[in-house]
Design a protein around this motif. Structure first.
Motif, mmCIF file in Angstrom:
data_model
loop_
_atom_site.group_PDB
_atom_site.id
_atom_site.type_symbol
_atom_site.label_atom_id
_atom_site.label_comp_id
_atom_site.label_asym_id
_atom_site.label_seq_id
_atom_site.Cartn_x
_atom_site.Cartn_y
_atom_site.Cartn_z
ATOM 1 N N LEU A 188 -11.305 10.256 -2.246
ATOM 2 C CA LEU A 188 -10.977 9.288 -1.189
ATOM 3 C C LEU A 188 -9.486 9.311 -0.876
ATOM 4 O O LEU A 188 -9.082 9.269 0.297
ATOM 5 N N SER A 189 -8.657 9.375 -1.901
ATOM 6 C CA SER A 189 -7.208 9.443 -1.684
ATOM 7 C C SER A 189 -6.824 10.743 -0.978
ATOM 8 O O SER A 189 -5.962 10.761 -0.092
ATOM 9 N N LYS A 190 -7.468 11.840 -1.363
ATOM 10 C CA LYS A 190 -7.189 13.139 -0.736
ATOM 11 C C LYS A 190 -7.527 13.112 0.741
ATOM 12 O O LYS A 190 -6.828 13.714 1.573
ATOM 13 N N PHE A 191 -8.601 12.411 1.105
ATOM 14 C CA PHE A 191 -8.998 12.294 2.503
ATOM 15 C C PHE A 191 -8.246 11.183 3.225
ATOM 16 O O PHE A 191 -8.613 10.786 4.328
ATOM 17 N N LYS A 192 -7.188 10.692 2.585
ATOM 18 C CA LYS A 192 -6.279 9.696 3.178
ATOM 19 C C LYS A 192 -6.977 8.369 3.466
ATOM 20 O O LYS A 192 -6.836 7.794 4.547
ATOM 21 N N TYR A 193 -7.718 7.913 2.477
ATOM 22 C CA TYR A 193 -8.343 6.593 2.554
ATOM 23 C C TYR A 193 -7.699 5.665 1.531
ATOM 24 O O TYR A 193 -7.389 6.079 0.407
ATOM 25 N N ASN A 194 -7.501 4.422 1.934
ATOM 26 C CA ASN A 194 -7.216 3.365 0.973
ATOM 27 C C ASN A 194 -8.552 2.825 0.494
ATOM 28 O O ASN A 194 -9.492 2.686 1.285
ATOM 29 N N TYR A 195 -8.619 2.506 -0.797
ATOM 30 C CA TYR A 195 -9.894 2.017 -1.325
ATOM 31 C C TYR A 195 -9.650 0.847 -2.280
ATOM 32 O O TYR A 195 -8.554 0.674 -2.843
ATOM 33 N N ARG A 196 -10.695 0.070 -2.473
ATOM 34 C CA ARG A 196 -10.685 -1.012 -3.456
ATOM 35 C C ARG A 196 -12.102 -1.144 -4.015
ATOM 36 O O ARG A 196 -13.055 -1.357 -3.259
ATOM 37 N N LEU A 197 -12.194 -1.008 -5.341
ATOM 38 C CA LEU A 197 -13.485 -1.137 -6.023
ATOM 39 C C LEU A 197 -13.462 -2.436 -6.820
ATOM 40 O O LEU A 197 -12.561 -2.664 -7.645
ATOM 41 N N SER A 198 -14.432 -3.288 -6.542
ATOM 42 C CA SER A 198 -14.476 -4.576 -7.233
ATOM 43 C C SER A 198 -15.900 -4.852 -7.717
ATOM 44 O O SER A 198 -16.861 -4.229 -7.262
ATOM 45 N N ARG A 199 -16.001 -5.803 -8.647
ATOM 46 C CA ARG A 199 -17.294 -6.158 -9.212
ATOM 47 C C ARG A 199 -17.325 -7.651 -9.471
ATOM 48 O O ARG A 199 -16.284 -8.316 -9.522
ATOM 49 N N GLU A 200 -18.551 -8.163 -9.631
ATOM 50 C CA GLU A 200 -18.664 -9.545 -10.055
ATOM 51 C C GLU A 200 -18.070 -9.681 -11.454
ATOM 52 O O GLU A 200 -18.249 -8.800 -12.307
ATOM 53 N N ALA A 201 -17.352 -10.766 -11.674
ATOM 54 C CA ALA A 201 -16.696 -10.944 -12.973
ATOM 55 C C ALA A 201 -17.703 -10.846 -14.110
ATOM 56 O O ALA A 201 -17.421 -10.263 -15.167
ATOM 57 N N SER A 202 -18.896 -11.366 -13.896
ATOM 58 C CA SER A 202 -19.982 -11.244 -14.867
ATOM 59 C C SER A 202 -21.245 -11.774 -14.223
ATOM 60 O O SER A 202 -21.212 -12.278 -13.094
ATOM 61 N N VAL A 203 -22.344 -11.691 -14.929
ATOM 62 C CA VAL A 203 -23.582 -12.254 -14.393
ATOM 63 C C VAL A 203 -23.485 -13.770 -14.302
ATOM 64 O O VAL A 203 -24.278 -14.417 -13.625
ATOM 65 N N LEU A 204 -22.495 -14.353 -15.025
ATOM 66 C CA LEU A 204 -22.292 -15.800 -14.991
ATOM 67 C C LEU A 204 -21.256 -16.218 -13.958
ATOM 68 O O LEU A 204 -21.150 -17.398 -13.621
ATOM 69 N N ASP A 205 -20.477 -15.277 -13.469
ATOM 70 C CA ASP A 205 -19.403 -15.579 -12.524
ATOM 71 C C ASP A 205 -19.479 -14.587 -11.363
ATOM 72 O O ASP A 205 -19.223 -13.395 -11.542
ATOM 73 N N LYS A 206 -19.855 -15.088 -10.168
ATOM 74 C CA LYS A 206 -20.061 -14.208 -9.019
ATOM 75 C C LYS A 206 -18.764 -13.840 -8.296
ATOM 76 O O LYS A 206 -18.783 -13.070 -7.341
ATOM 77 N N HIS A 208 -15.610 -11.893 -7.373
ATOM 78 C CA HIS A 208 -15.305 -10.471 -7.543
ATOM 79 C C HIS A 208 -13.910 -10.276 -8.130
ATOM 80 O O HIS A 208 -12.958 -10.973 -7.763
ATOM 81 N N VAL A 209 -13.816 -9.329 -9.036
ATOM 82 C CA VAL A 209 -12.527 -8.924 -9.599
ATOM 83 C C VAL A 209 -12.329 -7.446 -9.284
ATOM 84 O O VAL A 209 -13.284 -6.674 -9.236
ATOM 85 N N VAL A 210 -11.088 -7.058 -9.041
ATOM 86 C CA VAL A 210 -10.772 -5.678 -8.686
ATOM 87 C C VAL A 210 -10.817 -4.802 -9.933
ATOM 88 O O VAL A 210 -10.152 -5.090 -10.938
ATOM 89 N N VAL A 211 -11.589 -3.732 -9.867
ATOM 90 C CA VAL A 211 -11.676 -2.768 -10.960
ATOM 91 C C VAL A 211 -10.636 -1.677 -10.781
ATOM 92 O O VAL A 211 -9.946 -1.281 -11.720
ATOM 93 N N ASP A 212 -10.491 -1.194 -9.542
ATOM 94 C CA ASP A 212 -9.513 -0.144 -9.256
ATOM 95 C C ASP A 212 -9.190 -0.178 -7.767
ATOM 96 O O ASP A 212 -10.063 -0.481 -6.936
ATOM 97 N N ALA A 213 -7.957 0.132 -7.400
ATOM 98 C CA ALA A 213 -7.531 0.150 -5.994
ATOM 99 C C ALA A 213 -6.276 0.997 -5.875
ATOM 100 O O ALA A 213 -5.527 1.153 -6.846
ATOM 101 N N ASN A 214 -6.053 1.564 -4.699
ATOM 102 C CA ASN A 214 -4.835 2.333 -4.462
ATOM 103 C C ASN A 214 -3.950 1.684 -3.386
ATOM 104 O O ASN A 214 -3.056 2.325 -2.836
#
Length: 456
Positions: A188-206, A208-214
């Motif tokens: 994605l970075s090579k193709f000149k995209y900014n990205y952000r990958l996030s997930r729910e903090a847990s099954v108890l907390d909906k 979203h927290v960032v897992v990785d981003a550029n």
């Protein structure tokens, strides 16, 4: 003058409006195309990231199967864990009864041997995983070795000798972030995209927290929703340069502006040339004295009128001034011209705007009356010959008479030149029957037409 100014101005304003609309639509299309491509990339790499994380989770399933086969025992855990290790895995762990007792590699991970069910940070979610028998993920967390990681805990239930299920503990794997899915994020970075990958903090907390981003900020990103285990993840991407293509839009706008200015200039030039053309055509087709059509102009217009409606009847009329040479000799050519101008004005007032009026030359005039027959215009022509025609000389008004002959299309002729010859013959016969065409033109017409058609 107004037309020469207003039309180029309208061309300019319309051109600017069209250029603005085109630029806007182009921008919309560019954004649409970029969003479509971005969406495809989000789906492609989102699925790869999903597979990468699932592959990490499968390590806990492998350990689970070994435990089931060994009835809760793993012989030579270190050797098995070593075979499961890869670049993206920080460590593999076992937690019987929720207490971490085995870690590979152990070096640097000694502090990880804790009671998960009673730990203040891990207890709630670990107990939830135990009670509901679901695999849970925590993180990202900071690793003591540097970087971030995701902790995957897979609860294991075995059966005792009575066939009753009991909680054995957890198989655990810590995945390095972003190494676990760096092939996808690097692409994605090579193709000149900014990205952000996030997930729910847990099954108890909906939340979203960032897992990785550029990048720190995303502007109207496209989103692909992942499902990892029971959790919802989200991959957001956008072009690094934004959704628009400023360079292309600038080229389109300024190139279009140059074209609009060029068209405006050409429009102005065309009006100047058209004005000159009209003047030249006026000189070529109009009689300079009377402003009626000259012979060339009259013949051209008459040909067009007949060709346009070849089945419609029309009447051609030729007329001249009686004893016009005498007027020129007695009063001079300037007053003869006044008589001709007076006759032309009289014709324009008497006949409708649909009539074609012309001057053949000298004192001879021609008329083409469309959409009518001889019977329909006979009385009108008689009335016209009786209408007083005068000119002024030294304060005195002098009258003059005209003679005319006419012919009908298509009864007397099948094309324009023949029609005019018939009318000319009729006029000649009028002259033979008497000087005043008002008295003799009908008889002369009939005789003239017969001669023209070869009946006498």
């Amino acid at each position: 003058m107004k037309k020469k100014t207003i039309v180029p101005l309208i061309v300019f304003l319309v051109g600017i409006c069209l250029l603005s609309v085109f630029t806007y639509n182009t921008n919309v299309q560019i954004q649409k195309d970029r969003r479509t491509i971005a969406k495809l990339n989000a789906v492609t790499y989102g699925q790869r990231i999903e597979n990468d994380i699932e592959n990490g989770i499968e390590i806990t399933d492998t350990l689970k199967q070994v435990l089931i086969n060994g009835n809760g025992q793993i012989i030579n855990f270190s050797k098995i864990a070593e075979n499961l290790m890869s670049y993206s895995i920080q460590s593999v762990q076992l937690a019987p009864n929720g207490v971490v007792t085995e870690i590979y590699p152990e070096e640097g991970n000694e502090t990880g041997k804790i009671d998960l069910l009673k730990d203040s940070k891990r207890g709630e979610i670990s107990n939830y995983a135990k009670d509901h028998n679901i695999t849970i993920i925590q993180g990202p967390i900071k690793l003591k070795q540097g970087g971030s990681g995701l902790v995957v805990r897979n609860p294991i239930y075995l059966k005792d000798e009575n066939g009753q299920e009991y909680f054995w503990g957890f198989t655990i794997v810590i995945l390095r972030v972003p190494e676990v899915f760096e092939d996808s994020t690097n692409a994605l970075s090579k193709f000149k995209y900014n990205y952000r990958l996030s997930r729910e903090a847990s099954v108890l907390d909906k939340k979203h927290v960032v897992v990785d981003a550029n990048c720190d900020k995303m502007i109207r990103p496209v989103t692909y929703n992942l499902t990892v285990g029971k959790e919802k993840w989200k991959l957001e991407i956008m072009p690094r340069a934004g959704w628009s293509n400023s360079k292309t839009l600038y080229l389109i706008f300024f190139g279009g502006l140059s074209l609009v200015l060029l068209l405006t200039g050409l429009t102005t030039l065309l009006f100047l040339l058209d004005e000159r053309r009209v003047e030249l055509k006026e000189l070529a087709n109009k009689d300079g004295l009377t402003k009626l059509y000259n012979r060339y102009g009259f013949d051209e217009m008459a040909e067009k009128m007949i060709s346009k409606n070849p089945k419609e009847h029309c009447v051609a009329v030729l007329l001249d001034v009686d004893d016009f040479k005498l007027i020129n000799d007695m009063y001079g050519h300037a007053y003869g011209d006044k008589a001709l101008i007076s006759l032309s004005e009289n014709m324009q007032k008497f006949f409708s705007s649909s009539a074609l009026l012309g001057r053949n030359g000298g004192d001879e005039f021609c008329i083409l009356l469309p959409n009518c027959t001889m019977e329909e215009v006979k009385e009108s022509l008689i009335e016209f010959t009786k209408t007083p025609k005068t000119f002024s000389y030294k304060g005195q008004t002098y009258s003059f008479c005209i003679s005319l002959g006419y012919a009908e299309y298509p009864n007397n002729a099948i094309e324009r030149s023949q029609l005019m010859r018939c009318a000319d013959t009729a006029l000649y016969e009028v002259k033979l029957h008497g000087k005043n065409g008002c008295k003799a033109y009908q008889e002369g017409f009939q005789s003239g037409v017969r001669k023209q058609l070869g009946f006498v």
